[in-house]
Enzyme design. Structure first.
Site, short mmCIF file in Angstrom:
data_model
loop_
_atom_site.label_atom_id
_atom_site.label_comp_id
_atom_site.label_asym_id
_atom_site.label_seq_id
_atom_site.Cartn_x
_atom_site.Cartn_y
_atom_site.Cartn_z
N ASP A 167 17.96 -28.88 18.22
CA ASP A 167 17.24 -28.48 19.43
C ASP A 167 15.82 -28.11 19.01
O ASP A 167 15.64 -27.35 18.05
CB ASP A 167 17.95 -27.28 20.07
CG ASP A 167 17.45 -26.97 21.45
OD1 ASP A 167 16.21 -26.90 21.65
OD2 ASP A 167 18.28 -26.76 22.35
N ILE A 168 14.82 -28.63 19.70
CA ILE A 168 13.43 -28.33 19.32
C ILE A 168 12.93 -27.01 19.93
O ILE A 168 11.82 -26.59 19.64
CB ILE A 168 12.46 -29.49 19.66
CG1 ILE A 168 12.48 -29.80 21.15
CG2 ILE A 168 12.79 -30.71 18.81
CD1 ILE A 168 11.35 -30.73 21.58
N GLU B 173 19.71 -28.16 32.28
CA GLU B 173 18.37 -28.50 31.85
C GLU B 173 18.13 -30.00 31.67
O GLU B 173 17.02 -30.47 31.84
CB GLU B 173 17.98 -27.73 30.57
CG GLU B 173 18.87 -27.98 29.38
CD GLU B 173 20.20 -27.23 29.37
OE1 GLU B 173 21.04 -27.56 28.51
OE2 GLU B 173 20.43 -26.34 30.21
N HIS C 51 26.24 -32.50 27.50
CA HIS C 51 25.96 -32.10 26.12
C HIS C 51 26.50 -30.70 25.88
O HIS C 51 26.74 -29.95 26.83
CB HIS C 51 24.47 -32.16 25.81
CG HIS C 51 23.62 -31.25 26.64
ND1 HIS C 51 23.30 -31.51 27.96
CD2 HIS C 51 23.02 -30.07 26.34
CE1 HIS C 51 22.54 -30.54 28.42
NE2 HIS C 51 22.36 -29.64 27.46
N HIS D 204 25.82 -27.22 23.24
CA HIS D 204 24.95 -26.54 22.29
C HIS D 204 25.82 -25.94 21.19
O HIS D 204 26.81 -25.27 21.50
CB HIS D 204 24.19 -25.39 22.97
CG HIS D 204 23.22 -25.80 24.01
ND1 HIS D 204 21.87 -25.90 23.77
CD2 HIS D 204 23.40 -26.14 25.32
CE1 HIS D 204 21.26 -26.26 24.88
NE2 HIS D 204 22.17 -26.42 25.84
#
Length: 131
Positions: free
Chosen positions: A29-30, A88, A93, A95
């Protein structure tokens, strides 16, 4: 219109990929909550995680488990937390967030920032342990 995750999967935009197989991809994750915060994404574009088939969800979790094991070998932490939010980006997905306290997976807290070199090195180290 393809999601940002589909564009990463298709290599239209760059990402710090830590693991990949024919059905899933995992990348850093950026805007991470913790060093090693990773997103695990099915390659088949589906907006809502619970619209995935039972088989796809099962495979996603097994793949995420393998990624979590790799993260834990590289990033010092007590556990790897898993969160499904899905608001988002309209692409299913999960995390994976390295945890030392329950607050480490609080998405309201300020995000961390690392240099490109740090992300590249971290992704390489995690990828090297992926089995």
């Amino acid at each position: 219109m393809a999601t940002i995750f589909t564009k990463i999967i298709n290599r239209e935009i760059p990402a710090y990929v830590v693991a990949e197989d024919k059905n899933f991809i995992a990348f850093l994750d950026i805007n991470p909550l913790a060093e090693g915060h990773t997103l695990v994404v099915p390659k088949r574009e589906e907006d809502y995680i619970f619209d995935l088939s039972d088989h796809e969800i099962s495979e996603l979790i097994v793949f995420a488990k393998r990624v979590a094991q790799s993260i834990r070998k590289v990033v010092p932490c007590k556990r790897i937390g898993l969160s499904v939010i899905g608001l988002e980006v309209p692409h299913a997905h999960v995390h994976l967030v390295p945890l030392n306290t329950t607050n480490d997976i609080n998405f309201a807290k300020p995000k961390l920032s690392f240099t490109k070199e740090h992300y590249v090195a971290l992704a390489q180290r995690i990828s090297a342990t992926f089995k």
